[in-house]
Design a protein around this motif. Structure first.
Motif, PDB file in Angstrom:
ATOM      1  N   GLN A 401       1.935  -7.230 -15.936  1.00 16.64           N
ATOM      2  CA  GLN A 401       1.056  -6.172 -15.397  1.00 16.64           C
ATOM      3  C   GLN A 401       1.231  -6.020 -13.893  1.00 16.64           C
ATOM      4  OE1 GLN A 401      -2.644  -5.463 -17.422  1.00 16.64           O
ATOM      5  NE2 GLN A 401      -2.415  -7.416 -18.493  1.00 16.64           N
ATOM      6  N   PRO A 405       4.414  -1.996 -13.784  1.00 18.34           N
ATOM      7  CA  PRO A 405       3.926  -0.793 -13.076  1.00 18.34           C
ATOM      8  C   PRO A 405       4.704  -0.514 -11.781  1.00 18.34           C
ATOM      9  CG  PRO A 405       2.069  -2.129 -13.801  1.00 18.34           C
ATOM     10  CD  PRO A 405       3.310  -2.952 -14.022  1.00 18.34           C
ATOM     11  N   ARG A 455       3.117  -4.016 -25.341  1.00 19.18           N
ATOM     12  CA  ARG A 455       1.748  -3.446 -25.221  1.00 19.18           C
ATOM     13  C   ARG A 455       1.469  -3.028 -23.782  1.00 19.18           C
ATOM     14  NH1 ARG A 455       0.498  -7.355 -29.006  1.00 19.18           N
ATOM     15  NH2 ARG A 455      -0.200  -8.852 -27.456  1.00 19.18           N
ATOM     16  N   GLU A 458       3.456   0.208 -23.141  1.00 18.42           N
ATOM     17  CA  GLU A 458       2.860   1.388 -23.777  1.00 18.42           C
ATOM     18  C   GLU A 458       1.614   1.849 -23.022  1.00 18.42           C
ATOM     19  OE1 GLU A 458       3.931   3.294 -26.337  1.00 18.42           O
ATOM     20  OE2 GLU A 458       5.780   2.134 -26.412  1.00 18.42           O
ATOM     21  N   SER A 459       0.826   0.890 -22.541  1.00 17.27           N
ATOM     22  CA  SER A 459      -0.393   1.294 -21.815  1.00 17.27           C
ATOM     23  C   SER A 459      -0.038   1.961 -20.488  1.00 17.27           C
ATOM     24  CB  SER A 459      -1.312   0.092 -21.577  1.00 17.27           C
ATOM     25  OG  SER A 459      -0.766  -0.740 -20.579  1.00 17.27           O
ATOM     26  N   ILE A 460       1.077   1.541 -19.874  1.00 19.64           N
ATOM     27  CA  ILE A 460       1.498   2.158 -18.603  1.00 19.64           C
ATOM     28  C   ILE A 460       2.018   3.572 -18.849  1.00 19.64           C
ATOM     29  CG2 ILE A 460       3.163   2.069 -16.702  1.00 19.64           C
ATOM     30  CD1 ILE A 460       3.182  -1.023 -17.140  1.00 19.64           C
ATOM     31  N   ASN A 462       1.807   5.555 -21.437  1.00 19.39           N
ATOM     32  CA  ASN A 462       0.888   6.491 -22.086  1.00 19.39           C
ATOM     33  C   ASN A 462      -0.365   6.726 -21.261  1.00 19.39           C
ATOM     34  OD1 ASN A 462       2.600   6.845 -24.279  1.00 19.39           O
ATOM     35  ND2 ASN A 462       1.857   4.971 -25.226  1.00 19.39           N
ATOM     36  N   GLY A 463      -0.472   5.956 -20.161  1.00 19.83           N
ATOM     37  CA  GLY A 463      -1.596   6.180 -19.260  1.00 19.83           C
ATOM     38  C   GLY A 463      -1.238   7.148 -18.163  1.00 19.83           C
ATOM     39  N   GLY A 464      -0.035   7.758 -18.298  1.00 15.72           N
ATOM     40  CA  GLY A 464       0.352   8.810 -17.341  1.00 15.72           C
ATOM     41  C   GLY A 464       0.852   8.284 -16.030  1.00 15.72           C
ATOM     42  N   LYS A 465       1.316   6.990 -15.999  1.00 14.69           N
ATOM     43  CA  LYS A 465       1.793   6.457 -14.728  1.00 14.69           C
ATOM     44  C   LYS A 465       3.307   6.522 -14.647  1.00 14.69           C
ATOM     45  CE  LYS A 465      -2.044   3.241 -14.512  1.00 14.69           C
ATOM     46  NZ  LYS A 465      -2.406   1.846 -14.605  1.00 14.69           N
ATOM     47  N   ASP A 469       6.299  11.046 -22.348  1.00 12.16           N
ATOM     48  CA  ASP A 469       5.910  10.862 -23.744  1.00 12.16           C
ATOM     49  C   ASP A 469       6.897  11.425 -24.748  1.00 12.16           C
ATOM     50  OD1 ASP A 469       3.729   9.516 -23.023  1.00 12.16           O
ATOM     51  OD2 ASP A 469       2.273  11.101 -23.436  1.00 12.16           O
TER      52      ASP A 469
END
Length: 538
Positions: A401, A405, A455, A458-460, A462-465, A469
């Motif tokens: 994390q 990012p 995981r 995917e959170s990064i 799909n979180g628009g950072k 997509d």
């Protein structure tokens, strides 16, 4: 007896590697309970091997740091070799073969010499160690081996890269180096070195010696304050070496790619000037010489080479028609800061390739290569699409994390978005020193950690950072038939239980998309870089 004919005795070299592997402790690096890792024992080992006088006579350049110390040492070695000196370079880790850690005149030590020095050291230590002074652990042993090699080979200068930290590192048995360097400091190995930049700087400054000149690069205030305090306590003249001005290269390029290398090159130049002056080969000081560079310095900086750092390799296993369609961009970044640098390097490098393709018309007769030796010009190249793929793993002691990012946003800042991320376990077994042969895949490998990385990814994205997509849809469709080989299939990522399966997936994708060039950034772990290099070497 059935199967008896399948056995082949290990080669003498493999036998030495197996013996060396046995010195790797199964404990975590931060565990202080292993006696063979006790720093004070290094003096006992030096006595057993008769190395004290040899080390005291060596003209050593000692370099610590969080990032860039390997690059700095590589530049230093190349410069001084170009100045006509016999050089010995000790670095870590190795990527493909353990002999990479010991370089004589810029070339890794040959097997014959390695075996002779290895057994000389090992046998003496084995005969003279006991419960109170046990066999040294792996890194202590190879540092001792480096000192033995460099003294026996009668080199002019030994460049020693610190393995971890500084104060208690095995290389810190050096009592009187000619000059010391501290490369960029950041957060890494905090389980051992401390949780603040000040604590980390204090460990690295442990290589400072009374009145021995030292150089560092511009550092964060907290780190610089500690370096200055430690220097003051030991009466060390500490100077800040500024990044190298590119105009001093007279049109040449640094041999190591990336803007951050100007920082490391600046430190290397300061260390070399000071070493030359202190050993009687040059008059005046570093400050008096920095306005221009001699040709030997420029040649050294331009020809420096380091495996796995900003390295570009085309896959040799792709058929000739698609030869340019699978290119690996390898960088061993594994800290938050180096992830950012890696993302910027990757983005700017592939941007250069795209520009060359776009300005290709009218130059069909030009057979020259681009500066990276990457793209042979071809009439069809201009129409090719590119897809950026991330191939990633990091060690579980690191925090994805903090890493992922920084990588994603550095790439997005330059308009680069990954269409797919592939997560794989490292091939090399952490407690086994492999030879240059490719490691075998373990079908039972645990991919729990890789699913965790997925995981986070995917959170990064799909979180628009900085993710994209829809871009991965085309290649994802082809991956559906491969899902029996991949453990985790998500919208923009896949987990494979082994690196060879991931490489096969990439090669299959290339064969089915002849109009697409796949640009694969491999990063997160130097172990992973080494594994990829092993598997794509012909």
């Amino acid at each position: 007896m059935s199967g008896g004919g399948d056995y082949t005795a290990p080669s003498p070299y493999q036998e030495a590697l197996d013996t060396l592997s046995a010195l790797i402790t199964k404990r975590q690096r931060a565990d202080k309970s292993n006696n063979g890792d006790c720093f004070e024992l290094m003096l006992d080992y030096m006595k057993i091997l008769g190395l004290e006088e040899d080390i005291s006579r060596m003209k050593i350049i000692h370099v610590a740091g969080t990032k860039g110390k390997g690059s700095t040492c590589t530049f230093v070695e190349s410069i001084l070799r170009n100045c006509g000196f016999r050089t010995g370079l000790f670095t870590s880790p190795h990527l493909v073969d353990v002999r990479e850690r010991f370089r004589l005149d810029g070339v890794e030590i040959c097997e014959e010499k390695f075996l002779a020095y290895f057994w000389w050291c090992y046998d003496r230590l084995k005969e003279n160690t006991n419960e109170d002074v046990p066999m040294p652990s792996f890194f202590r042993f190879i540092a001792l081996l480096a000192f033995k090699i460099f003294s026996a080979e009668q080199i002019d200068v030994a460049i020693m890269e610190v393995g971890l930290g500084g104060k208690f590192d095995a290389t810190n048995v050096v009592q009187a180096p000619v000059v010391c360097g501290i490369a960029s400091l950041g957060f890494d190995h905090m389980e051992i070195l401390g949780n603040t930049l000040g604590e980390i700087a204090g460990e690295k400054a442990g290589i400072f010696k009374h009145e021995v000149p030292a150089f560092t690069v511009p550092q964060p205030d907290e780190a610089m304050a500690v370096l200055e305090q430690k220097a003051s306590e030991l009466n060390v003249p500490l100077q800040v070496a500024l990044p190298l001005d590119s105009s001093l290269l007279n049109g040449s390029r640094l041999g190591l790619e990336g803007e951050h290398q100007f920082l490391n090159a600046g430190l290397a130049v300061a260390l070399c000037y000071t070493w030359l002056q202190k050993t009687g080969h040059l008059e005046g000081t570093y400050n008096e010489h920095i306005r221009s560079l001699p040709d030997q310095f420029i040649n050294g900086l331009a020809t420096a080479h380091l495996l796995g750092r900003a390295q570009i390799v085309r896959d040799p296993y792709i058929d000739e028609e698609s030869y340019e369609n699978l290119v690996f961009y390898l960088d061993g970044a594994h800290s938050p800061e180096s992830m950012e640098v890696c993302g910027k390097w990757f983005s700017l490098t592939i941007g250069e390739v795209v520009q060359q393709n776009n300005s290709f018309e009218g130059q069909l007769q030009d057979n020259s290569r681009d500066p990276h030796g990457l793209v042979q010009k071809d009439p069809n190249e201009a129409s090719k699409n590119t897809k950026q793929i991330l191939l990633f793993n990091c060690m579980p002691v690191r925090d994805p994390q903090l890493l992922l990012p920084r990588l994603v946003s550095a790439c997005a800042h330059h308009g680069v978005h990954f269409q797919m991320a592939l997560f794989v376990p490292n091939q090399s077994v952490y407690n086994k020193i492999g030879s240059h042969t490719a490691p075998k895949s373990d079908p039972q490998v645990d991919v729990t950690w890789q699913l965790t990385l997925q995981r986070v990814w995917e959170s990064i994205v799909n979180g628009g950072k900085g993710g994209n997509d829809n871009a991965g849809d085309a290649i994802r469709e082809e991956s559906n038939r491969d899902t029996e080989h991949s453990s985790g299939t998500c919208k923009s990522s896949l987990v494979f239980p082994s690196l060879p399966l991931a490489l096969n997936w990439l090669r299959d994708s290339v064969q089915q998309n002849r109009s697409v060039r796949f640009q694969v950034l491999v990063t997160g772990s130097l172990h992973l870089i080494g594994d990829v290099l092993r598997l794509i070497r012909k």
